[in-house]
Enzyme design. Structure first.
Site, PDB file in Angstrom:
ATOM      1  N   GLY A  10       0.828  -1.204   0.000  1.00 26.92           N
ATOM      2  CA  GLY A  10       0.000   0.000   0.000  1.00 26.92           C
ATOM      3  C   GLY A  10       0.861   1.253   0.000  1.00 26.92           C
ATOM      4  N   PHE A  11       0.194   2.358   0.126  1.00 30.31           N
ATOM      5  CA  PHE A  11       0.888   3.655   0.059  1.00 30.31           C
ATOM      6  C   PHE A  11       1.890   3.812   1.219  1.00 30.31           C
ATOM      7  CE2 PHE A  11       0.044   8.057   1.836  1.00 30.31           C
ATOM      8  CZ  PHE A  11       1.144   8.641   1.219  1.00 30.31           C
ATOM      9  N   ASP A  31       0.071  -8.678   1.388  1.00 31.92           N
ATOM     10  CA  ASP A  31      -0.868  -7.676   0.877  1.00 31.92           C
ATOM     11  C   ASP A  31      -1.806  -8.368  -0.104  1.00 31.92           C
ATOM     12  OD1 ASP A  31      -0.455  -4.228   0.471  1.00 31.92           O
ATOM     13  OD2 ASP A  31      -2.020  -5.362  -0.575  1.00 31.92           O
ATOM     14  N   GLY A  36      -3.765  -1.785  -2.334  1.00 32.96           N
ATOM     15  CA  GLY A  36      -2.326  -1.662  -2.631  1.00 32.96           C
ATOM     16  C   GLY A  36      -2.071  -2.025  -4.085  1.00 32.96           C
ATOM     17  N   LEU A  80      -0.514  -2.679   8.862  1.00 30.65           N
ATOM     18  CA  LEU A  80      -1.073  -1.567   8.083  1.00 30.65           C
ATOM     19  C   LEU A  80      -2.219  -2.023   7.174  1.00 30.65           C
ATOM     20  CD1 LEU A  80       1.718  -0.386   9.021  1.00 30.65           C
ATOM     21  CD2 LEU A  80       1.798   0.818   6.871  1.00 30.65           C
ATOM     22  N   TYR A 153     -15.984   3.656  10.170  1.00 30.71           N
ATOM     23  CA  TYR A 153     -14.523   3.622  10.056  1.00 30.71           C
ATOM     24  C   TYR A 153     -13.887   4.026  11.387  1.00 30.71           C
ATOM     25  CZ  TYR A 153      -9.838   4.626   8.241  1.00 30.71           C
ATOM     26  OH  TYR A 153      -8.485   4.639   8.025  1.00 30.71           O
ATOM     27  N   LYS A 157     -11.732   1.517  13.872  1.00 33.93           N
ATOM     28  CA  LYS A 157     -10.350   1.834  14.275  1.00 33.93           C
ATOM     29  C   LYS A 157     -10.262   1.979  15.800  1.00 33.93           C
ATOM     30  CE  LYS A 157      -7.850   1.861  10.564  1.00 33.93           C
ATOM     31  NZ  LYS A 157      -6.643   1.038  10.438  1.00 33.93           N
TER      32      LYS A 157
END
Ligand code: UDP
Length: 326
Positions: A10-11, A31, A36, A80, A153, A157
């Site tokens: 991913g980023f 991943d 990603g 992540l 979201y 989290k």
């Protein structure tokens, strides 16, 4: 050191992988490429300096046998892998909750089993509907009703944070919790709504920049390499265990000012178009009006200071986007 990065293609994950490879460590990536992309890490797998030290698994973190092997092998884990971005959450409601809650629990469970130190990436979203600044780790949180799905979201989290704390309290898991604030830079895609890559692409195409609402909502943007340095420093710091840290920049800017800055930086002929939230997202959509982190806690522990200015960040993203389109 052997480092496992879930969501490593991913980023943020790919920049973290790159930094550990540069440092001389072995990097293991898992991943599923849901958001990603192989192109984020392909150059490392072909780089003479790195190719024998990068191990890529295109698979889901729900592959229990593979995760047993990976967590068992590695010294530390950066988790992540997650559904990220408001647009993605609204378009993939069930998948997002499953990956963010059950996925994180799986990772934490394995880290506890093998006694591996783990860092999880939560989000500034957990603060909810505040408009005061700065937001500090001990602040109360305020969410909208469950009929407004964007708050799922934040809630997911937040549940990850509680789960990590619970493993820390009951199993002695060495868990570090970070709340990332609008991390930006090259390799971030605009496909899931993120504002800077979207505005830069629109400006380079001389299309209108799509500012949602009245554009007066504000953010602080942090360069991904500054964030990565902070994550690495926290992992190396024993006093970070069991704690929650904001990771973010301090240069506040409204979204309409951001749009103006990007038009100027690209020399574009684009105009700025205000789009009502309900057109951009859904009826009664609630945005966060302001989101500025207090960073005293992370500064005190690891000396964190965001180094890269917004102008430099925009320059980097423009350069990256131009190269990608060439
Ligand atoms: N935004 C916008 N136009 C876009 C994309 C985003 O005006 O094309 C706004 C969005 O409504 C929010 C801010 O930019 O107020 C930052 O959005 P992003 O998705 O990057 O991150 P968020 O802060 O929502 O997590």
């Amino acid at each position: 050191m052997k480092v496992l990065i879930t969501g490593g293609a991913g980023f943020v994950g790919s920049h973290l992988a790159e930094a550990f490879l540069e440092k001389g460590d072995d990097v293991y990536i898992i991943d599923d490429l849901s958001t990603g992309a192989m192109e984020n890490i392909q150059p490392f797998t072909e780089d003479e300096r790195f190719k024998d030290r990068i191990f890529v698994h295109i698979d889901t973190i729900f592959n229990h046998d593979l995760m047993l092997e990976l967590v068992g092998t590695c010294d530390v884990v950066f988790h992540l892998a997650a559904a990220v971005g408001v647009r993605y959450i609204l378009e993939n409601p069930l998948k997002s909750i499953t990956i963010n809650i059950q996925g994180t629990e799986k990772v934490l469970e394995l880290c506890a089993k093998f006694k591996k130190k783990v860092l999880i990436t939560s989000s500034s979203e957990v603060y909810g509907k505040h408009d005061h600044a700065p937001l500090v780790e001990t602040d109360n949180i305020i969410y909208g009703p469950s009929s407004k799905f964007r708050w799922s979201y934040a809630a997911s989290k937040l549940m990850d944070e509680f789960t990590a704390q619970a493993y820390y309290r009951t199993k002695g898991l060495q868990a570090i919790i970070t709340r990332l604030f609008n991390t930006v830079g090259p390799r971030q895609t605009g496909a899931y709504g993120m504002v800077i890559p979207r505005f830069v692409s629109q400006a380079l195409e001389n299309k209108a920049l799509t500012v949602y609402g009245d554009g007066r909502q504000s953010r602080t943007f942090t360069y991904v390499k500054d964030v990565v340095a902070a994550l690495m420093a926290l992992m190396a710091q024993d006093d970070a265990v069991g704690e929650v840290f904001n990771v973010g920049g301090t240069e506040e800017i409204s979204i309409v000012e951001l749009a103006e800055k990007i038009v100027k930086a690209t020399g574009s002929t684009s105009t700025i178009e205000l789009i009502p939230y309900e057109e951009a997202f859904e009826k009664d959509f609630e945005d966060m009006q302001r989101r500025v982190p207090g960073i005293e806690k992370i500064k005190a522990l690891i000396g964190f200071e965001p180094k890269t200015s917004l102008d430099d960040i925009i320059r980097q993203v423009v350069e990256y986007t131009k190269k990608k389109r060439a």
